[in-house]
Design a protein around this motif. Structure first.
Motif, PDB file in Angstrom:
ATOM      1  N   TYR A 102     -88.454  38.272 -30.597  1.00 36.92           N
ATOM      2  CA  TYR A 102     -89.919  38.268 -30.563  1.00 36.92           C
ATOM      3  C   TYR A 102     -90.435  38.732 -31.919  1.00 36.92           C
ATOM      4  CZ  TYR A 102     -94.449  38.453 -28.183  1.00 36.92           C
ATOM      5  OH  TYR A 102     -95.748  38.216 -27.781  1.00 36.92           O
ATOM      6  N   GLN A 103     -91.060  37.816 -32.661  1.00 43.96           N
ATOM      7  CA  GLN A 103     -91.476  38.138 -34.010  1.00 43.96           C
ATOM      8  C   GLN A 103     -92.765  37.390 -34.366  1.00 43.96           C
ATOM      9  OE1 GLN A 103     -88.526  36.603 -36.912  1.00 43.96           O
ATOM     10  NE2 GLN A 103     -87.441  35.774 -35.152  1.00 43.96           N
ATOM     11  N   ARG A 104     -92.915  37.033 -35.607  1.00 42.91           N
ATOM     12  CA  ARG A 104     -94.167  36.474 -36.115  1.00 42.91           C
ATOM     13  C   ARG A 104     -94.699  35.298 -35.285  1.00 42.91           C
ATOM     14  NH1 ARG A 104     -96.403  36.478 -41.486  1.00 42.91           N
ATOM     15  NH2 ARG A 104     -97.653  34.629 -41.975  1.00 42.91           N
ATOM     16  N   PRO A 105     -93.912  34.255 -35.001  1.00 41.80           N
ATOM     17  CA  PRO A 105     -94.476  33.135 -34.236  1.00 41.80           C
ATOM     18  C   PRO A 105     -95.047  33.556 -32.886  1.00 41.80           C
ATOM     19  CG  PRO A 105     -92.384  32.503 -35.217  1.00 41.80           C
ATOM     20  CD  PRO A 105     -92.507  33.984 -35.404  1.00 41.80           C
ATOM     21  N   GLN A 106     -94.312  34.408 -32.171  1.00 39.52           N
ATOM     22  CA  GLN A 106     -94.774  34.815 -30.840  1.00 39.52           C
ATOM     23  C   GLN A 106     -96.057  35.636 -30.919  1.00 39.52           C
ATOM     24  OE1 GLN A 106     -91.669  34.918 -31.953  1.00 39.52           O
ATOM     25  NE2 GLN A 106     -90.229  34.228 -30.393  1.00 39.52           N
ATOM     26  N   HIS A 107     -96.128  36.554 -31.865  1.00 39.96           N
ATOM     27  CA  HIS A 107     -97.329  37.370 -32.012  1.00 39.96           C
ATOM     28  C   HIS A 107     -98.546  36.491 -32.317  1.00 39.96           C
ATOM     29  CE1 HIS A 107     -95.788  41.446 -31.725  1.00 39.96           C
ATOM     30  NE2 HIS A 107     -94.782  41.136 -32.534  1.00 39.96           N
ATOM     31  N   THR A 131     -74.902  57.902 -24.289  1.00 40.77           N
ATOM     32  CA  THR A 131     -73.756  58.744 -24.635  1.00 40.77           C
ATOM     33  C   THR A 131     -73.489  58.799 -26.141  1.00 40.77           C
ATOM     34  OG1 THR A 131     -72.216  56.891 -24.317  1.00 40.77           O
ATOM     35  CG2 THR A 131     -72.670  58.301 -22.411  1.00 40.77           C
ATOM     36  N   ILE A 132     -74.294  58.128 -26.936  1.00 45.03           N
ATOM     37  CA  ILE A 132     -74.095  58.155 -28.391  1.00 45.03           C
ATOM     38  C   ILE A 132     -74.637  59.474 -28.938  1.00 45.03           C
ATOM     39  CG2 ILE A 132     -74.693  57.051 -30.586  1.00 45.03           C
ATOM     40  CD1 ILE A 132     -74.922  54.402 -29.069  1.00 45.03           C
ATOM     41  N   PRO A 133     -73.826  60.237 -29.665  1.00 40.15           N
ATOM     42  CA  PRO A 133     -74.282  61.536 -30.175  1.00 40.15           C
ATOM     43  C   PRO A 133     -75.356  61.397 -31.257  1.00 40.15           C
ATOM     44  CG  PRO A 133     -71.875  61.396 -30.139  1.00 40.15           C
ATOM     45  CD  PRO A 133     -72.402  60.012 -29.924  1.00 40.15           C
ATOM     46  N   HIS A 134     -76.038  62.502 -31.489  1.00 38.05           N
ATOM     47  CA  HIS A 134     -76.971  62.613 -32.615  1.00 38.05           C
ATOM     48  C   HIS A 134     -76.249  63.318 -33.758  1.00 38.05           C
ATOM     49  CE1 HIS A 134     -80.889  61.424 -30.769  1.00 38.05           C
ATOM     50  NE2 HIS A 134     -80.271  61.757 -29.638  1.00 38.05           N
ATOM     51  N   PRO A 135     -76.761  63.152 -35.008  1.00 37.75           N
ATOM     52  CA  PRO A 135     -77.942  62.377 -35.400  1.00 37.75           C
ATOM     53  C   PRO A 135     -77.664  60.873 -35.361  1.00 37.75           C
ATOM     54  CG  PRO A 135     -76.891  63.310 -37.334  1.00 37.75           C
ATOM     55  CD  PRO A 135     -76.183  63.892 -36.156  1.00 37.75           C
ATOM     56  N   ARG A 136     -78.756  60.114 -35.188  1.00 40.91           N
ATOM     57  CA  ARG A 136     -78.658  58.656 -35.091  1.00 40.91           C
ATOM     58  C   ARG A 136     -79.506  57.973 -36.153  1.00 40.91           C
ATOM     59  NH1 ARG A 136     -80.043  58.258 -28.697  1.00 40.91           N
ATOM     60  NH2 ARG A 136     -78.084  59.092 -27.811  1.00 40.91           N
ATOM     61  N   VAL A 137     -78.916  56.972 -36.770  1.00 37.51           N
ATOM     62  CA  VAL A 137     -79.619  56.085 -37.693  1.00 37.51           C
ATOM     63  C   VAL A 137     -79.596  54.703 -37.059  1.00 37.51           C
ATOM     64  CG1 VAL A 137     -79.570  55.000 -39.969  1.00 37.51           C
ATOM     65  CG2 VAL A 137     -79.032  57.434 -39.743  1.00 37.51           C
ATOM     66  N   GLY A 138     -80.752  54.056 -36.935  1.00 37.13           N
ATOM     67  CA  GLY A 138     -80.800  52.804 -36.188  1.00 37.13           C
ATOM     68  C   GLY A 138     -81.369  51.629 -36.954  1.00 37.13           C
ATOM     69  N   PHE A 139     -80.890  50.436 -36.594  1.00 40.15           N
ATOM     70  CA  PHE A 139     -81.390  49.153 -37.111  1.00 40.15           C
ATOM     71  C   PHE A 139     -81.595  48.221 -35.932  1.00 40.15           C
ATOM     72  CE2 PHE A 139     -80.396  44.720 -38.020  1.00 40.15           C
ATOM     73  CZ  PHE A 139     -81.252  44.426 -39.076  1.00 40.15           C
ATOM     74  N   PHE A 140     -82.658  47.412 -35.985  1.00 36.92           N
ATOM     75  CA  PHE A 140     -82.813  46.332 -35.005  1.00 36.92           C
ATOM     76  C   PHE A 140     -83.272  45.076 -35.723  1.00 36.92           C
ATOM     77  CE2 PHE A 140     -87.018  48.217 -35.231  1.00 36.92           C
ATOM     78  CZ  PHE A 140     -87.894  47.145 -35.121  1.00 36.92           C
ATOM     79  N   GLY A 141     -82.760  43.945 -35.281  1.00 36.02           N
ATOM     80  CA  GLY A 141     -83.116  42.674 -35.910  1.00 36.02           C
ATOM     81  C   GLY A 141     -81.944  41.715 -35.845  1.00 36.02           C
ATOM     82  N   VAL A 142     -82.139  40.527 -36.382  1.00 33.00           N
ATOM     83  CA  VAL A 142     -81.080  39.522 -36.403  1.00 33.00           C
ATOM     84  C   VAL A 142     -79.981  39.982 -37.359  1.00 33.00           C
ATOM     85  CG1 VAL A 142     -80.512  37.124 -36.877  1.00 33.00           C
ATOM     86  CG2 VAL A 142     -82.741  37.699 -35.889  1.00 33.00           C
TER      87      VAL A 142
END
Length: 390
Positions: free
Chosen positions: A32-37, A207-218
């Motif tokens: 869900y990105q630019r076209p859908q918005h 169950t993933i410990p902290h600290p956490r660094v996250g990425f989302f996308g293709v």
């Protein structure tokens, strides 16, 4: 022989209204990105047909699938037999497109292109307004069709108005059209603000410990896989959460480590549930031809979620968000230092500046500005040139 084309009754009987046909290389249900918005906002004024690229299946004849993606938005997906030639595929899609237009009462017909490749079967139609939303430099992407650059030049000649997905892309294309405007990624602030409030955590992240660094996308050739591997190796105490579908690269080529978690694709509605439990958002993009002109939508989304953000030196990120002091820029040499600095920051540290920066970046505001340009382009085409009498 092709099966008869049956257009659903909901298209036939809907009250006459402007019809917008969007030609896209992206599946509506992919990310869900630019076209859908943009098209969701457009659907308040238009009936939308989102015409996807065909899928190829083991079947005896072609067909077309329709589904209602949202109120006023219908997705059309041609289904072609495996082995159908490109010329045959174009001919079939042309027929389907003609039937959709003929069976849908409309006052005005607007074409909205995300892929120039669709000109192969749609160039014959007489649109009232033709829009090219140049979201990315598709010719620089992996496996780009050989005809893409040529067809884009044809689309620039055909289009009445052109939008670009970022400022760098605008600067690269601005001399190719008389009416071209930059519209960088916008933000659904309310949606991502949910990540600032407490809430339950998704089971696969619990169950993933902290600290956490996250990425989302293709996850594709635009991601710097080597940088991801280096960061996870240098920072064994930090856990890296990676969300998104893997495309155009071999999933087996992704680095593996105890502190590196590839959780797969997630629904847009669920993203705040993941982000609220991260400590830092990062964008480890490779610096290559495929990323030269990108303006990542996730930049304002990370910021709206209240996360400190670290990114590689993507041009549009550097000249906007980094220049405003909202994003830290890192490379392979200092990625650990920048991530640890971001992890040490209180999440609320930059929120006033972030909220002020994002206040004028809503998708509604972007659509309203685009709609004004489209209306102007349509009006200019209707002006009859003055002719002197003999």
């Amino acid at each position: 022989m092709d099966a008869a084309i049956r257009i659903p009754a909901t298209i036939k009987t809907r009250k006459e209204q402007d019809l917008l046909i969007c030609f896209s290389h992206l599946r509506w249900n992919f990310v869900y990105q630019r076209p859908q918005h943009l098209l969701t906002h457009a659907s308040r004024e238009h009936q939308i047909v989102y015409f996807e690229e065909p899928v190829f299946e083991e079947c005896s004849h072609s067909s077309i699938r329709f589904c209602d993606a949202a109120p006023g938005i219908r997705v059309a997906t041609p289904v072609l037999p495996t082995g159908t030639s490109p010329a045959r595929a174009d001919a079939i899609q042309r027929r389907y497109l003609d039937r959709i237009v003929a069976s849908t009462p409309h006052a005005q017909l607007t074409a909205w292109y995300y892929t120039p490749m669709a000109l192969r079967f749609s160039a014959h139609l007489n649109f009232d307004v033709c829009v090219y939303d140049c979201m990315d430099e598709l010719s620089a992407f992996k496996n780009a069709p050989a005809q893409l650059a040529l067809l884009e030049r044809a689309l620039f000649e055909r289009a009445d108005v052109v939008f670009t997905g970022g400022l760098s892309l605008f600067e690269a294309k601005r001399c190719q059209h008389r009416a071209i405007y930059p519209f960088p990624s916008s933000i659904d602030v309310n949606h991502f603000h949910k990540a600032r409030a407490p809430g339950e955590e998704p089971a696969d992240q619990l169950t993933i410990p902290h600290p956490r660094v996250g990425f989302f996308g293709v996850i594709d050739e635009r991601l710097d896989i080597d940088l991801v591997a280096q960061a996870s190796k240098r920072m064994p105490d930090v856990h890296f959460v990676m969300l998104g579908p893997v495309v155009k690269i071999d999933p087996d080529s992704l680095p593996r480590a105890n502190n590196l978690h590839w959780l797969g694709s997630k629904a847009y509605k669920d993203l705040p549930d993941y982000l609220r439990h991260w400590d830092v958002g990062w964008m480890p993009f490779a610096l290559n031809e495929a990323t030269r002109f990108i303006s990542p939508t996730k930049t304002p989304e990370f910021l709206a979620a209240g996360l400190p953000v670290v990114s590689t030196a993507i041009v549009d990120v550097v000249r906007s968000y980094a220049a405003a002091g909202l994003v830290d820029i890192a490379d392979a040499e200092d990625i650990e230092a920048k991530l640890r600095s971001a992890l040490a920051q209180p999440r609320e540290m930059h929120l006033p500046a972030v909220d002020a920066y994002l206040a004028k970046m809503s998708w509604q505001r972007t659509w309203d500005a685009m709609a004004a340009h489209i209306k102007k382009a349509g009006a200019s085409k209707k002006v009859v040139p003055f002719r002197r009498s003999a």
